[in-house]
Design a protein around this motif. Structure first.
Motif, PDB file in Angstrom:
ATOM      1  N   ALA A  35     101.214   4.093  66.219  1.00 11.86           N
ATOM      2  CA  ALA A  35     101.545   5.439  66.673  1.00 11.86           C
ATOM      3  C   ALA A  35     100.405   6.065  67.469  1.00 11.86           C
ATOM      4  N   ILE A  36      99.170   5.745  67.109  1.00 13.29           N
ATOM      5  CA  ILE A  36      98.014   6.367  67.761  1.00 13.29           C
ATOM      6  C   ILE A  36      97.510   5.516  68.927  1.00 13.29           C
ATOM      7  N   VAL A  37      97.253   4.243  68.656  1.00  9.33           N
ATOM      8  CA  VAL A  37      96.659   3.364  69.668  1.00  9.33           C
ATOM      9  C   VAL A  37      97.731   2.652  70.484  1.00  9.33           C
ATOM     10  N   GLY A  38      98.788   2.193  69.791  1.00  7.99           N
ATOM     11  CA  GLY A  38      99.820   1.423  70.463  1.00  7.99           C
ATOM     12  C   GLY A  38      99.515  -0.071  70.433  1.00  7.99           C
ATOM     13  N   VAL A  39     100.446  -0.854  70.958  1.00  4.33           N
ATOM     14  CA  VAL A  39     100.287  -2.303  71.019  1.00  4.33           C
ATOM     15  C   VAL A  39     100.436  -2.741  72.467  1.00  4.33           C
ATOM     16  N   SER A  40     100.211  -4.013  72.698  1.00  2.00           N
ATOM     17  CA  SER A  40     100.262  -4.529  74.062  1.00  2.00           C
ATOM     18  C   SER A  40     101.681  -4.439  74.612  1.00  2.00           C
ATOM     19  N   PRO A  41     101.838  -4.128  75.877  1.00  2.00           N
ATOM     20  CA  PRO A  41     103.184  -4.047  76.468  1.00  2.00           C
ATOM     21  C   PRO A  41     103.956  -5.359  76.377  1.00  2.00           C
ATOM     22  N   GLU A  42     103.254  -6.497  76.446  1.00  2.00           N
ATOM     23  CA  GLU A  42     103.944  -7.790  76.391  1.00  2.00           C
ATOM     24  C   GLU A  42     104.651  -7.986  75.060  1.00  2.00           C
ATOM     25  N   SER A  43     104.004  -7.561  73.983  1.00  2.00           N
ATOM     26  CA  SER A  43     104.625  -7.724  72.670  1.00  2.00           C
ATOM     27  C   SER A  43     105.845  -6.818  72.498  1.00  2.00           C
ATOM     28  N   LEU A  44     105.900  -5.732  73.257  1.00  2.00           N
ATOM     29  CA  LEU A  44     107.049  -4.827  73.194  1.00  2.00           C
ATOM     30  C   LEU A  44     108.147  -5.231  74.161  1.00  2.00           C
ATOM     31  N   GLY A  45     107.845  -6.141  75.089  1.00  2.10           N
ATOM     32  CA  GLY A  45     108.800  -6.470  76.139  1.00  2.10           C
ATOM     33  C   GLY A  45     108.776  -5.468  77.268  1.00  2.10           C
ATOM     34  N   ALA A  46     107.725  -4.669  77.335  1.00  2.00           N
ATOM     35  CA  ALA A  46     107.596  -3.644  78.377  1.00  2.00           C
ATOM     36  C   ALA A  46     106.854  -4.226  79.569  1.00  2.00           C
ATOM     37  N   ILE A  47     107.508  -5.103  80.298  1.00  3.25           N
ATOM     38  CA  ILE A  47     106.909  -5.737  81.468  1.00  3.25           C
ATOM     39  C   ILE A  47     107.621  -5.218  82.715  1.00  3.25           C
ATOM     40  N   SER A  48     106.862  -5.071  83.780  1.00  2.00           N
ATOM     41  CA  SER A  48     107.421  -4.557  85.040  1.00  2.00           C
ATOM     42  C   SER A  48     107.153  -5.581  86.137  1.00  2.00           C
ATOM     43  N   ARG A  49     108.105  -6.468  86.345  1.00  2.00           N
ATOM     44  CA  ARG A  49     107.983  -7.474  87.396  1.00  2.00           C
ATOM     45  C   ARG A  49     108.403  -6.927  88.744  1.00  2.00           C
ATOM     46  N   THR A  50     109.153  -5.847  88.717  1.00  2.00           N
ATOM     47  CA  THR A  50     109.533  -5.125  89.929  1.00  2.00           C
ATOM     48  C   THR A  50     109.338  -3.640  89.681  1.00  2.00           C
ATOM     49  N   THR A  51     109.321  -2.873  90.763  1.00  2.00           N
ATOM     50  CA  THR A  51     109.171  -1.424  90.595  1.00  2.00           C
ATOM     51  C   THR A  51     110.373  -0.821  89.878  1.00  2.00           C
ATOM     52  N   ALA A  52     111.525  -1.493  89.952  1.00  2.00           N
ATOM     53  CA  ALA A  52     112.702  -1.001  89.241  1.00  2.00           C
ATOM     54  C   ALA A  52     112.514  -1.074  87.736  1.00  2.00           C
ATOM     55  N   GLU A  53     111.719  -2.035  87.280  1.00  2.00           N
ATOM     56  CA  GLU A  53     111.467  -2.173  85.848  1.00  2.00           C
ATOM     57  C   GLU A  53     110.312  -1.313  85.369  1.00  2.00           C
ATOM     58  N   LYS A  54     109.573  -0.700  86.282  1.00  3.00           N
ATOM     59  CA  LYS A  54     108.385   0.053  85.901  1.00  3.00           C
ATOM     60  C   LYS A  54     108.732   1.237  85.010  1.00  3.00           C
ATOM     61  N   LYS A  55     109.776   1.983  85.393  1.00  2.09           N
ATOM     62  CA  LYS A  55     110.175   3.143  84.597  1.00  2.09           C
ATOM     63  C   LYS A  55     110.633   2.718  83.209  1.00  2.09           C
ATOM     64  N   LYS A  56     111.396   1.638  83.136  1.00  3.88           N
ATOM     65  CA  LYS A  56     111.853   1.131  81.842  1.00  3.88           C
ATOM     66  C   LYS A  56     110.668   0.721  80.976  1.00  3.88           C
ATOM     67  N   ALA A  57     109.678   0.049  81.568  1.00  4.46           N
ATOM     68  CA  ALA A  57     108.500  -0.378  80.799  1.00  4.46           C
ATOM     69  C   ALA A  57     107.727   0.822  80.279  1.00  4.46           C
ATOM     70  N   GLU A  58     107.607   1.861  81.097  1.00  2.26           N
ATOM     71  CA  GLU A  58     106.894   3.065  80.657  1.00  2.26           C
ATOM     72  C   GLU A  58     107.623   3.746  79.504  1.00  2.26           C
ATOM     73  N   GLU A  59     108.948   3.797  79.583  1.00  2.00           N
ATOM     74  CA  GLU A  59     109.720   4.419  78.509  1.00  2.00           C
ATOM     75  C   GLU A  59     109.608   3.629  77.207  1.00  2.00           C
ATOM     76  N   ILE A  60     109.616   2.301  77.298  1.00  2.00           N
ATOM     77  CA  ILE A  60     109.483   1.486  76.085  1.00  2.00           C
ATOM     78  C   ILE A  60     108.102   1.672  75.469  1.00  2.00           C
ATOM     79  N   THR A  61     107.066   1.707  76.326  1.00  2.00           N
ATOM     80  CA  THR A  61     105.700   1.894  75.815  1.00  2.00           C
ATOM     81  C   THR A  61     105.541   3.278  75.190  1.00  2.00           C
TER      82      THR A  61
END
Length: 643
Positions: A35-61
């Motif tokens: 909750a405070i520090v967070g975890v790596s985006p890869e472990s959450l599946g928050a990857i942005s291979r395109t700019t279209a996925e960037k917003k989704k990755a930010e929301e997941i993180t």
């Protein structure tokens, strides 16, 4: 007689509580850290291979951080229980330090004097402590009586030379102590003043708490089936789905899942927003069969996602939609399972396509080229018209980057997104082979266990590379790529339908079934993606089965045939003298042959196996009361004549 021991109970209770406290503290610490520090985006599946996925990755993180995600009733209850049990553990640890064996016998501490006190101070302290804790002054006080005995031992350890020597050597004025056994329960359970209260607590725990806990657990766990899908949802799917259910009808069926019935009850402040949403989506929605507010709300939210109209949804409605989408994979699999059991192959395919639409945020009339980032109606029209036009995304993926159409009005960064997405979306080839395991030829006969091996090759992956997450920027959660592989008959019956989650470049899936009666058959092989639209393949497979009577005659090997003449272990045990009898028979046969003279050349010498068989037959005849071969043969002939 065994006595209740407080110290033993404290040790046992501390050890028992540790089994709960240590894992609980680990979970609580991990939750606060995330909750405070967070975890790596890869472990959450928050990857942005395109700019279209960037917003989704930010929301997941962002959703993974903050106390909002961890403050749940279960987490709060766990924290409260952990704090309470920690307080109890601290109290018991303190009592153990005071009265337990970890606290060695210290006469100075018991008498309340300094270690440098002289004999006069020792006697004075003994007298004062003895008077204060004397049993006559403290009737019905086991603690005072025990303290009185400890005071006497402490005084003895400081004044008697032998007791003092024992204390210095063994830690006890009585010398070396033997093992003592006691009951690990608190001593207050035996106190007369607490008997009624203890009995009441016992009755409450045994009659109310434990049965209620078991009932609560059973009543909740019995609601869920495979993949934690509620049985009420299975019943609803069985009631609502049919053999010819169209894709347009599936959103209403999905919205009626039991998992959504409490959450999707419309609130008063949501009615106006739902009415406006209904007006916008009315032309694209199928007329609902059931006019129920829960179904209508879920159907509207789902269509807002499929038609990409979620921008105007409020916070509460958006959360309800995300809750539905989070459970969509398991619920759609449950719908497919119901259709598989009913052998509704077309409805199964429709349910799979419905899952593809949910993953990409598209509906039945939309072009599958809209799965590409930055593609709109104008780009789809440009790609599908003129020279080198394409009909779908499967054809578009095979084009070289420089010949791809619909990119004229895009920036260089947007073009890179399109090219990157085309490399992520799988380009597959499907092949199959039909064979019978461990068969000498390629022919299939009725009753054979036939294996149909389907090979799926992902051409977009390099050798040894694994497939990653699905490119689905409209789906708010990470989703792994998978393929539905099915086999159906021309009559529409399902032979097999399995979801394959192998991420390798080459997938091998085997389908086994029993060969049908002789004839020529055609099967349909279905390969459908769980998340991409327009990549599905349907291949016709032919199978010819032959009559098993056409199989060549099986000839038994002579060595195998000879095994039938071998005596069994039981016969060898029951006739231990068979070998001796056979030797004597051989000697008599040799003597007869010498007497017959010239007849020896006309008689073939018996082999060892024949001799053993003959000896065994002789033993069997003797056991049955027969005397000679002639009698047996004559009996057989007579029976044959009588017949």
């Amino acid at each position: 007689m065994l006595e209740y021991d407080n110290s033993a109970f404290y040790y046992f209770a501390l050890a028992t509580l540790s089994f709960y406290l240590f894992p609980s503290y680990y979970v609580i610490t991990k939750s606060f850290y995330r909750a405070i520090v967070g975890v790596s985006p890869e472990s959450l599946g928050a990857i942005s291979r395109t700019t279209a996925e960037k917003k989704k990755a930010e929301e997941i993180t962002a959703a993974s951080r903050g106390f909002k995600q961890i403050i749940t009733p279960t987490f709060v209850a766990n924290v409260v229980i952990t704090i309470f049990l920690t307080s109890v553990s601290v109290y018991m640890a303190n009592e153990v330090m005071k009265d337990g064996q970890v606290n060695s016998f210290d006469p100075y501490r018991i008498l309340g004097i300094d270690s440098s006190a002289d004999s006069k101070a020792i006697k004075k302290a003994f007298r004062n402590q003895s008077l204060a804790n004397h049993p006559d002054k403290n009737p019905n006080n086991p603690s005072a009586q025990a303290m009185f005995m400890m005071i006497a031992k402490a005084y003895e350890a400081l004044t008697d030379p032998v007791s003092k020597s024992n204390w210095e050597k063994y830690g006890n004025p009585d010398g070396k102590q033997s093992l003592e056994v006691s009951i690990g329960l608190p001593a207050f359970l035996l106190a007369p003043d607490y008997r009624n209260a203890i009995l009441l607590v016992y009755l409450i725990v045994m009659v109310v708490v434990i049965p209620s806990s078991v009932y609560y657990y059973y009543s909740n766990s019995s609601k869920f089936g495979e993949k934690m899908v509620m049985y009420d949802s299975y019943s609803w799917y069985h009631h609502s789905l049919s053999e010819h259910a169209h894709v347009k009808l599936l959103p209403e069926v999905f919205a009626g899942s039991a998992e959504f019935r409490q959450r999707n009850v419309p609130e008063a402040d949501e009615m106006e927003a739902l009415k406006k949403l209904k007006l916008r989506l009315k032309g694209s929605m199928q007329k609902p069969k059931i006019d129920h507010r829960v179904l209508i709300k879920g159907n509207l939210l789902l269509h807002s996602h499929l038609l990409r109209e979620t921008a105007q949804l409020g916070g509460k409605l958006r959360d309800d939609l995300h809750f539905m989408l989070r459970n969509s994979s398991a619920l759609i699999d449950a719908m497919i399972n119901i259709c598989t059991h009913q052998e509704w192959i077309q409805t199964c395919m429709n349910c799979i396509e419905f899952g593809q639409c949910i993953a990409q945020g598209l509906w039945v009339r939309d072009s599958n080229l809209l799965q590409l980032p930055h593609f709109g109606d104008s780009e789809v029209k440009a790609a599908g018209s003129g020279k080198g036009h394409v009909k779908g995304i499967a054809q578009y993926l095979k084009l070289p980057d420089e010949t791809k159409k619909g990119l004229r009005d895009m920036s260089d960064e947007e073009k890179k997104d399109v090219f990157a997405c085309c490399k992520i979306i799988p380009d597959i080839d499907v092949s199959y082979t039909v064979f019978v395991d461990d068969d000498e030829d390629a022919k299939v006969y009725e009753g054979d266990l036939v294996t149909l091996k389907v090979d799926i090759t992902r051409n977009n992956l390099a050798p040894g590379e694994k497939a990653g997450l699905v490119h689905a920027p409209r789906f708010p959660f990470p989703k792994m790529e998978a393929w539905w592989v099915g086999l159906g008959t021309r009559e529409g019956k399902i032979v097999s339908l399995v979801k394959v989650t192998d991420l390798s470049r080459v997938i091998e899936h085997k389908i086994k079934f029993v060969a049908p009666p002789p004839g020529d058959y055609e099967f349909d092989i279905y390969v459908k993606s769980n998340a991409y639209i327009g990549l599905d393949q349907k291949i016709k497979a032919k199978l010819t089965t032959l009559d098993p009577e056409d199989l060549p005659e099986y000839k038994i090997h002579p060595d195998d045939a000879e095994l039938d003449n071998e005596p069994t272990l039981f016969e060898e045990m029951m006739n231990p003298n068979v070998e001796d009898d056979s030797d004597s028979d051989d000697e008599s046969d040799d003597e007869e042959e010498e007497e017959t003279g010239g007849a020896r050349n006309a008689i073939r010498e018996l082999t060892d196996a024949e001799k053993k068989k003959k000896a065994l037959l002789e033993a069997r005849r003797r056991a049955a009361g027969d005397d000679s071969d002639d009698d047996s043969d004559s009996d057989v002939e007579e029976v044959y004549k009588d017949k």
